[in-house]
Design a protein around this motif. Structure first.
Motif, PDB file in Angstrom:
ATOM      1  N   LEU A 283       0.861  -1.169   0.000  1.00  0.00           N
ATOM      2  CA  LEU A 283       0.000   0.000   0.000  1.00  0.00           C
ATOM      3  C   LEU A 283       0.904   1.227   0.000  1.00  0.00           C
ATOM      4  N   LEU A 284       0.416   2.257  -0.625  1.00  0.00           N
ATOM      5  CA  LEU A 284       1.231   3.462  -0.775  1.00  0.00           C
ATOM      6  C   LEU A 284       1.689   3.982   0.585  1.00  0.00           C
ATOM      7  N   ASP A 285       2.969   4.283   0.692  1.00  0.00           N
ATOM      8  CA  ASP A 285       3.432   4.976   1.890  1.00  0.00           C
ATOM      9  C   ASP A 285       3.039   6.449   1.747  1.00  0.00           C
ATOM     10  N   PRO A 286       2.535   7.045   2.809  1.00  0.00           N
ATOM     11  CA  PRO A 286       2.010   8.410   2.682  1.00  0.00           C
ATOM     12  C   PRO A 286       3.124   9.456   2.580  1.00  0.00           C
ATOM     13  N   VAL A 287       3.695   9.543   1.405  1.00  0.00           N
ATOM     14  CA  VAL A 287       4.798  10.473   1.189  1.00  0.00           C
ATOM     15  C   VAL A 287       4.257  11.757   0.561  1.00  0.00           C
ATOM     16  N   ALA A 288       4.786  12.877   1.007  1.00  0.00           N
ATOM     17  CA  ALA A 288       4.343  14.168   0.487  1.00  0.00           C
ATOM     18  C   ALA A 288       4.510  14.221  -1.027  1.00  0.00           C
ATOM     19  N   GLY A 289       3.459  14.629  -1.724  1.00  0.00           N
ATOM     20  CA  GLY A 289       3.507  14.757  -3.177  1.00  0.00           C
ATOM     21  C   GLY A 289       2.864  13.591  -3.910  1.00  0.00           C
ATOM     22  N   ALA A 290       2.448  12.546  -3.160  1.00  0.00           N
ATOM     23  CA  ALA A 290       1.938  11.342  -3.839  1.00  0.00           C
ATOM     24  C   ALA A 290       0.513  10.983  -3.431  1.00  0.00           C
ATOM     25  N   ALA A 291      -0.171  11.887  -2.742  1.00  0.00           N
ATOM     26  CA  ALA A 291      -1.502  11.546  -2.212  1.00  0.00           C
ATOM     27  C   ALA A 291      -2.474  11.154  -3.325  1.00  0.00           C
ATOM     28  N   HIS A 292      -2.264  11.685  -4.520  1.00  0.00           N
ATOM     29  CA  HIS A 292      -3.202  11.369  -5.611  1.00  0.00           C
ATOM     30  C   HIS A 292      -3.099   9.922  -6.088  1.00  0.00           C
ATOM     31  N   PHE A 293      -2.086   9.183  -5.619  1.00  0.00           N
ATOM     32  CA  PHE A 293      -1.971   7.764  -5.975  1.00  0.00           C
ATOM     33  C   PHE A 293      -2.631   6.855  -4.943  1.00  0.00           C
ATOM     34  N   ASN A 294      -3.124   7.417  -3.859  1.00  0.00           N
ATOM     35  CA  ASN A 294      -3.547   6.585  -2.728  1.00  0.00           C
ATOM     36  C   ASN A 294      -4.811   5.770  -3.018  1.00  0.00           C
ATOM     37  N   VAL A 295      -4.798   4.518  -2.572  1.00  0.00           N
ATOM     38  CA  VAL A 295      -5.962   3.640  -2.660  1.00  0.00           C
ATOM     39  C   VAL A 295      -6.401   3.338  -1.235  1.00  0.00           C
ATOM     40  N   GLU A 296      -7.687   3.489  -0.963  1.00  0.00           N
ATOM     41  CA  GLU A 296      -8.184   3.266   0.398  1.00  0.00           C
ATOM     42  C   GLU A 296      -8.017   1.806   0.813  1.00  0.00           C
ATOM     43  N   ASP A 297      -7.839   1.583   2.114  1.00  0.00           N
ATOM     44  CA  ASP A 297      -7.631   0.235   2.645  1.00  0.00           C
ATOM     45  C   ASP A 297      -8.762  -0.735   2.300  1.00  0.00           C
ATOM     46  N   ASP A 298     -10.006  -0.279   2.406  1.00  0.00           N
ATOM     47  CA  ASP A 298     -11.096  -1.245   2.157  1.00  0.00           C
ATOM     48  C   ASP A 298     -11.137  -1.652   0.682  1.00  0.00           C
ATOM     49  N   ILE A 299     -10.768  -0.727  -0.199  1.00  0.00           N
ATOM     50  CA  ILE A 299     -10.689  -1.102  -1.620  1.00  0.00           C
ATOM     51  C   ILE A 299      -9.537  -2.086  -1.834  1.00  0.00           C
ATOM     52  N   ALA A 300      -8.424  -1.826  -1.188  1.00  0.00           N
ATOM     53  CA  ALA A 300      -7.273  -2.731  -1.307  1.00  0.00           C
ATOM     54  C   ALA A 300      -7.649  -4.134  -0.836  1.00  0.00           C
ATOM     55  N   ARG A 301      -8.410  -4.225   0.261  1.00  0.00           N
ATOM     56  CA  ARG A 301      -8.818  -5.543   0.777  1.00  0.00           C
ATOM     57  C   ARG A 301      -9.713  -6.271  -0.211  1.00  0.00           C
ATOM     58  N   LEU A 302     -10.618  -5.527  -0.833  1.00  0.00           N
ATOM     59  CA  LEU A 302     -11.497  -6.140  -1.839  1.00  0.00           C
ATOM     60  C   LEU A 302     -10.683  -6.677  -3.015  1.00  0.00           C
ATOM     61  N   ILE A 303      -9.728  -5.872  -3.473  1.00  0.00           N
ATOM     62  CA  ILE A 303      -8.890  -6.300  -4.599  1.00  0.00           C
ATOM     63  C   ILE A 303      -8.115  -7.558  -4.212  1.00  0.00           C
ATOM     64  N   ALA A 304      -7.587  -7.561  -2.995  1.00  0.00           N
ATOM     65  CA  ALA A 304      -6.798  -8.715  -2.544  1.00  0.00           C
ATOM     66  C   ALA A 304      -7.661  -9.974  -2.510  1.00  0.00           C
ATOM     67  N   SER A 305      -8.907  -9.858  -2.038  1.00  0.00           N
ATOM     68  CA  SER A 305      -9.708 -11.084  -1.944  1.00  0.00           C
ATOM     69  C   SER A 305     -10.145 -11.529  -3.339  1.00  0.00           C
ATOM     70  N   GLU A 306     -10.420 -10.593  -4.224  1.00  0.00           N
ATOM     71  CA  GLU A 306     -10.773 -10.982  -5.594  1.00  0.00           C
ATOM     72  C   GLU A 306      -9.584 -11.678  -6.274  1.00  0.00           C
ATOM     73  N   LEU A 307      -8.397 -11.195  -5.985  1.00  0.00           N
ATOM     74  CA  LEU A 307      -7.202 -11.790  -6.579  1.00  0.00           C
ATOM     75  C   LEU A 307      -7.007 -13.227  -6.087  1.00  0.00           C
ATOM     76  N   ARG A 308      -7.242 -13.428  -4.787  1.00  0.00           N
ATOM     77  CA  ARG A 308      -7.129 -14.790  -4.232  1.00  0.00           C
ATOM     78  C   ARG A 308      -8.109 -15.739  -4.905  1.00  0.00           C
ATOM     79  N   ASN A 309      -9.283 -15.197  -5.291  1.00  0.00           N
ATOM     80  CA  ASN A 309     -10.292 -16.052  -5.922  1.00  0.00           C
ATOM     81  C   ASN A 309     -10.009 -16.311  -7.394  1.00  0.00           C
ATOM     82  N   ARG A 310      -9.089 -15.559  -7.966  1.00  0.00           N
ATOM     83  CA  ARG A 310      -8.816 -15.708  -9.392  1.00  0.00           C
ATOM     84  C   ARG A 310      -7.585 -16.530  -9.703  1.00  0.00           C
ATOM     85  N   LEU A 311      -6.639 -16.557  -8.765  1.00  0.00           N
ATOM     86  CA  LEU A 311      -5.296 -17.053  -9.114  1.00  0.00           C
ATOM     87  C   LEU A 311      -4.875 -18.214  -8.233  1.00  0.00           C
TER      88      LEU A 311
END
Ligand SMILES: *Cc1c(COP(=O)(O)O)cnc(C)c1O
Ligand code: SF4
Length: 333
Positions: A283-311
Motif C-alpha cells: 500500500l502506498l506509503d504516505p509520502v508528500a507529493g503522492a496523495a493522488h496515488f492513494n488507494v483506500e484500505d477497504d478497496i485494497a482488501r477487496l482487490i486482494a480477496s478478488e485476486l485470491r479467488n482468481r489465481l
C-alpha cells in the motif's frame, strides 16, 4: 562505400540508455504525441526531478494520456498540494538508521543504501525526499560493511537505494566479494527497478557474477503493471532466473494504474511467464507529493480477496503496509 558496421544497428549499452533518458516531460509527451491539452503536467520547480529511460517510454501507448506507465512518471499539479498525513519520511526511516547508509528494521536483514539515485523517478516513491547525500560514499560504505561484519545476527544483506544496479559491474563485483567474506551472511538481495527500465542492465558480467556467488542471491524487481513486461524484459528476467537467482516482484498499489484485480491478475501471470514470482503489493506509503496515488484500505482488501479467488496461491502477492516501528511488513487482511 557503406561499410557493414554502418548498416548494423547496435543496441545501446545500459549506460548509454541511461544518458539518453528523457529529462523533460515535454520531450516524452512529444514522443507520445501528447501535449498540455491532453494532460496537465508540470515541469517547473520540481523538487524531485523528471527522469524516464527510453526503453520504458517505448512501452507506453502512443497518444494515450491515461497510459498506466506514463501515469507513474509524469509530474502532475496534484503533487504540489499539501495533504494531511503525507509527509517527507513516511515510514520513519531516518530514525532507524543503524549508521548512515545502513538501515535495519527487521531481524536478520540489513539494508544498505548502495546508491543515491535511480534510473527512473517514480512520482509515488516513498524515498522521494530521502537525503541520499547523507548516506552514500565510500567511507560510509566501509563503515557499514564493518558493522555488518561485526553482527552475527545478520544473515541477509539487502542492496537498495536509490538503485544499486546504477553501480557499474566492476564496482558491484568488488562489493559482492567484500560481503562474501563475511562468514555469517547467507543471502544477498538486490532491490532494483533498473532492469525494468533498461533490460540490458542484466549484463552477462553481472549475471555471471551473481551466478558464482557463494551467497544465495535474490533479485526483487519492481513492476506495477503488465504493460511494463514486453518480450525484451521477459527474456532478460528469464536469463536472470537461469543464472540461479531467485527473482521476485514487488508493486505499489496505485490509484487508476493497477487498483483492480483484473490488472493485477494479468501482472501475476505475465510475471510468472517471465520466471518471476509475485512477492508484495505495498500500500502506498504516505509520502508528500503522492496523495493522488492513494488507494483506500477497504478497496485494497477487496482487490486482494478478488485476486485470491482468481489465481493459484503462488501467484497471489502479499498485500502489506509498512508501519513505522513494526517488526515486519504488516498484512492488510
Ligand atoms: C522492507 C524492508 C526489508 C525487507 O523486508 P522483507 O519483508 O524481508 O521483504 C528489510 N529492511 C528494510 C529496512 C526494509 O524497509
Ligand atoms: S525505482 Fe524505486 S526507489 Fe527509485 S524512484 Fe522508483 S520507487 Fe523510488
Amino acid at each position: 562505400m557503406i561499410t557493414r558496421s554502418t548498416l548494423e544497428i547496435q543496441p545501446l549499452s545500459w549506460a548509454d540508455e541511461l544518458r539518453q533518458a528523457f529529462t523533460k516531460p515535454k520531450d516524452l509527451l512529444d514522443a507520445l504525441g501528447l501535449d498540455k491539452n491532453h494532460v496537465a503536467y508540470i515541469d517547473d520547480d520540481l523538487d524531485f526531478a523528471f527522469k524516464v529511460p527510453r526503453p520504458f517510454a517505448r512501452r507506453m501507448r502512443y497518444g494515450d494520456p491515461c497510459d498506466p506507465l506514463l501515469a507513474q512518471v509524469l509530474p502532475l499539479a496534484a503533487e504540489t498540494t499539501k495533504v494531511r498525513g503525507f509527509i517527507t519520511d513516511p515510514v520513519g526511516e531516518l530514525d532507524q538508521r543503524r549508521l548512515q547508509g545502513l538501515l535495519q528494521k527487521y531481524h536478520g536483514r540489513a539494508l544498505l543504501i548502495a546508491a543515491g539515485a535511480c534510473a527512473v523517478n517514480c512520482r509515488y516513491c516513498f524515498r522521494r525526499h530521502y537525503p541520499y547525500a547523507e548516506d552514500v560514499g565510500s567511507q560510509r560504505l566501509n563503515r557499514a560493511i564493518d558493522e555488518i561484519g561485526s553482527d552475527p545476527t545478520i544473515s541477509e544483506l539487502i542492496l537498495s537505494g536509490g538503485d544499486p544496479l546504477l553501480l557499474k559491474d566492476d564496482y558491484l563485483d568488488s562489493l559482492i566479494t567484500r560481503v562474501e567474506s563475511i562468514g555469517h551472511l547467507r543471502r544477498l538481495r538486490i532491490h532494483t527497478r533498473l532492469p525494468v527500465m533498461i533490460p540490458a542492465r542484466f549484463t552477462q558480467t553481472l549475471l555471471e557474477r551473481l551466478s558464482r556467488s557463494r551467497l544465495s542471491t535474490v533479485v526483487v524487481v519492481h513492476i506495477n503493471h503488465p504493460n511494463e513486461i514486453d518480450n525484451e524484459l521477459a527474456s532478460a528476467l528469464r536469463e536472470c532466473q537461469r543464472a540461479g537467482v531467485s527473482v521476485l516482484n514487488q508493486s505499489v498499489l496505485l490509484r487508476d494504474i493497477n487498483d483492480d484485480a483484473k490488472t493485477l491478475a494479468a501482472l501475476s501471470e505475465a510475471l510468472f511467464e517471465a520466471a518471476v514470482l509475485p512477492y508484495y503489493i505495498h500500500l502506498l506509503d504516505p509520502v508528500a507529493g503522492a496523495a493522488h496515488f492513494n488507494v483506500e484500505d477497504d478497496i485494497a482488501r477487496l482487490i486482494a480477496s478478488e485476486l485470491r479467488n482468481r489465481l493459484p496461491g503462488y501467484l497471489v502477492p502479499k498485500f502489506v503496509r509498512e508501519i513505522s516501528g513494526e517488526l515486519a511488513k504488516t498484512p492488510i487482511a
